[in-house]
Design an enzyme around this catalytic site. Sequence first.
Site, PDB file in Angstrom:
ATOM      1  N   HIS A 521       0.831  -1.206   0.000  1.00 30.49           N
ATOM      2  CA  HIS A 521       0.000   0.000   0.000  1.00 30.49           C
ATOM      3  C   HIS A 521       0.870   1.262   0.000  1.00 30.49           C
ATOM      4  O   HIS A 521       0.688   2.160  -0.828  1.00 30.49           O
ATOM      5  CB  HIS A 521      -0.906  -0.026   1.235  1.00 30.49           C
ATOM      6  CG  HIS A 521      -1.739   1.201   1.424  1.00 30.49           C
ATOM      7  ND1 HIS A 521      -3.082   1.239   1.139  1.00 30.49           N
ATOM      8  CD2 HIS A 521      -1.427   2.441   1.890  1.00 30.49           C
ATOM      9  CE1 HIS A 521      -3.562   2.445   1.408  1.00 30.49           C
ATOM     10  NE2 HIS A 521      -2.576   3.185   1.876  1.00 30.49           N
ATOM     11  N   GLU A 522       1.799   1.318   0.937  1.00 28.57           N
ATOM     12  CA  GLU A 522       2.613   2.531   1.063  1.00 28.57           C
ATOM     13  C   GLU A 522       3.499   2.751  -0.161  1.00 28.57           C
ATOM     14  O   GLU A 522       3.742   3.894  -0.553  1.00 28.57           O
ATOM     15  CB  GLU A 522       3.460   2.478   2.335  1.00 28.57           C
ATOM     16  CG  GLU A 522       2.650   2.562   3.615  1.00 28.57           C
ATOM     17  CD  GLU A 522       1.697   3.741   3.645  1.00 28.57           C
ATOM     18  OE1 GLU A 522       2.018   4.805   3.079  1.00 28.57           O
ATOM     19  OE2 GLU A 522       0.607   3.599   4.219  1.00 28.57           O
ATOM     20  N   HIS A 525       1.754   4.706  -2.793  1.00 26.83           N
ATOM     21  CA  HIS A 525       1.908   6.147  -2.638  1.00 26.83           C
ATOM     22  C   HIS A 525       3.257   6.600  -3.202  1.00 26.83           C
ATOM     23  O   HIS A 525       3.362   7.627  -3.878  1.00 26.83           O
ATOM     24  CB  HIS A 525       1.840   6.525  -1.164  1.00 26.83           C
ATOM     25  CG  HIS A 525       0.465   6.461  -0.578  1.00 26.83           C
ATOM     26  ND1 HIS A 525      -0.616   7.099  -1.123  1.00 26.83           N
ATOM     27  CD2 HIS A 525      -0.002   5.846   0.546  1.00 26.83           C
ATOM     28  CE1 HIS A 525      -1.688   6.887  -0.373  1.00 26.83           C
ATOM     29  NE2 HIS A 525      -1.336   6.116   0.641  1.00 26.83           N
ATOM     30  N   HIS A 528       3.324   6.859  -6.866  1.00 24.52           N
ATOM     31  CA  HIS A 528       2.617   8.075  -7.273  1.00 24.52           C
ATOM     32  C   HIS A 528       3.579   9.268  -7.278  1.00 24.52           C
ATOM     33  O   HIS A 528       3.483  10.158  -8.128  1.00 24.52           O
ATOM     34  CB  HIS A 528       1.461   8.323  -6.304  1.00 24.52           C
ATOM     35  CG  HIS A 528       0.372   9.195  -6.850  1.00 24.52           C
ATOM     36  ND1 HIS A 528      -0.787   9.452  -6.154  1.00 24.52           N
ATOM     37  CD2 HIS A 528       0.254   9.889  -8.004  1.00 24.52           C
ATOM     38  CE1 HIS A 528      -1.571  10.245  -6.865  1.00 24.52           C
ATOM     39  NE2 HIS A 528      -0.957  10.528  -7.989  1.00 24.52           N
TER      40      HIS A 528
END
Length: 730
Positions: A521-522, A525, A528
């Site tokens: 998940h991290e 980010h 991104h």
Amino acid sequence: MQKLAISLAISATLLTACDNKEAEVAPAEDAKANVEAPVESNDVVADEKIDSNNPFFKAWDTPFGMPPFDSIKNEHFRPAFEQAIKHSKAEIQALAESSEAPTFANTIEAMEYGGKDLTKVANVFFNLTSAHTNPELQAISRDIGPQLSALGDDINLNPKLFARVKAIYDKKDELGLRPDQVKLLEDRYKGFVRGGAELSEEQKALLRELNKEISKLTIQFGENVLAENNNWEMVLENKEDLVGLPQGVIDAAAVTAKKRGHEGKWVFTTHRPSKNPFLIYSTNRELRDRIYNGYTHRGDNDNANDNKEIAAKIAALRSQKATLMGYKTHADFILESRVAKNADNVYNLLNKIWPAAIEQAKNEVAAMQEMIDEEGGDFKFRASDWRHYSEKIRKAKYDLDESITKPYFSLENTLQGVFYIANKLYGMNFKERFDLPKYHEDVRTFEITDPKGELIGIYLADFYVRDSKRGGAWMNSYRKQYVDQAGNFHKPIIVNVLNYPRPVGDEPTLLTFDQASTLFHEFGHAAHGFLSDGVYPSQTGTSVPRDFVEFPSQVHENWMTEPEVLAQFAKHYKTGEVIPQELVEKIQAASKFNQGFATTEYMAATLLDLAWHTIQDGEIRDADEFEKEVLSRYGLIDEIAPRYRTTYFSHIFSGGYSAGYYSYIWSDIFGADAYQAFRENGIFDEKTAKAFVDNVLSKGGTDDPLKLYQQFRGKEADPKYLLKSRGLID
């Protein structure tokens, strides 16, 4: 996890970046936690009082422009901030008083690229106060926070500066601007209006006072939560109290005890790596209840760190500010600039999910009560029993035991799994570097290059729990990707911060399934941020609305459970055996288990957030009574506490998620729908991955998020894929 540059136009909103699905504090938009903007702004205005030994007052000749962490001391921050604020004020004044006719370049771009030395010090400082703080940094934060808030007000409430921006905005259709420039101009203009530029002088004075007080209280709230996390401990002296606990958990508790001055005993804390295993495995119900109550009563103990009154004051002040700005509630003010647009749209979403979630949660409670009765337990199931009995049912129903899966998810192997999908999807190659500066010995550093060997960025990974780090997991930037005024492309320096248990002895850190998923998940980010391809720092990377920012990270979680990916990294840490297909099938079958609880506890926190931020009278409530009334109104069952109670709800009271905690499930709708495209076309389909990068990851905040999503997917996001993924509909 959003990012806002510290430019002249948005110094007030200083913060913020990611977060994550389990973060205690997900990146913030208030003045204090995370800051994103260029770091290599080394040209500090000359001043005869500056200390030539202060790293913030000279150019950084480190590799890749990394902050020289080994040279930066606590005492350097205060003078660096003071000088940077002074210089920013001078820049503001010069721009506002300029005799030149306002243009996009000399006003909008000047603000965007201004405040370089403030950006430089703030990027380092706010990253450290979240990941590796100390009392001295906390004291500086308390002093600097209100000064930064005041600086933001100096910008937003400067009538001459606003007049220049408005003059450009009024003729924006005549200027021949690029789409990203139009968006920058519109956002800048709206930022001034939302910052109070159109208020009367009397109203502006009141706004300054409200912002100052809110800034002080949010900082205090966060410090109190950190203190509560670090101060609470459960000291066990008898081996009988350890029954049921895996040896690794016992060994970790012994290490914690030694560090805390209880050698020969075992200490458990409210930090997740300590609390969660105890709640899962301990057979001592009384002790499970003690640690659970310690966790759920953080900030609610009528002591020096009590947050009840602070939270209520923050909510009241935000309500007063919203009224001053012409809005009915703080939620109305916040959501106007989000994808959701208003609270009614958020409630409409929650109302579609809440009934199915609470019904499923009740069924889960009934199943666990049935197990208790069958075992001869003469007691009624309560909230502190949830993890223990849900794990027992998971084992009984799916023959899946966390102690069996953890050996396949060592931290190192899981990290390699993250790198594997980043390479397959985006062509990223990772090389660990041991020669780069870092702020703590735990930090690992990687150079990321593309298939041609060209630099993409620098990745910092800070994995282990420690007292100087806030709880949860998040992504942030020491430098964002951007293009400077000379046309130079600056590569990002990005950090993922997590709170995994430290390895004990010769054993590696072994992760639960959820902990492993959090790393995927991290890094979503981080991707991104790394794949950003914009010009202006306030638009690049994760600079998107709060209720869109979690979308890329939610997508990335899906790859972890794919058999092809598991085969690459899920290998037994002792034998090297790839996780058996039978176990993979059990993991996938159990993935929808306990989703009633998970969804309900999350949504209860979301409803609590909205309740605090839709008050209209600006009155200070009794926090405990208010919380109790809200949760009772929605029918939350006694067996579930909200994921975050008011007194430690750092997302909304010291982070950037006020009236925005719904963002996770809102973003998850996009995430589930987006991953459906990969399911349909192939999980590593080159065309789909390219479309994801070109239309989402690279675009940042340069365009409307819904437009960007529809360009990627060819349609609007459909909530049914989220509900199916959680097992809430067939």
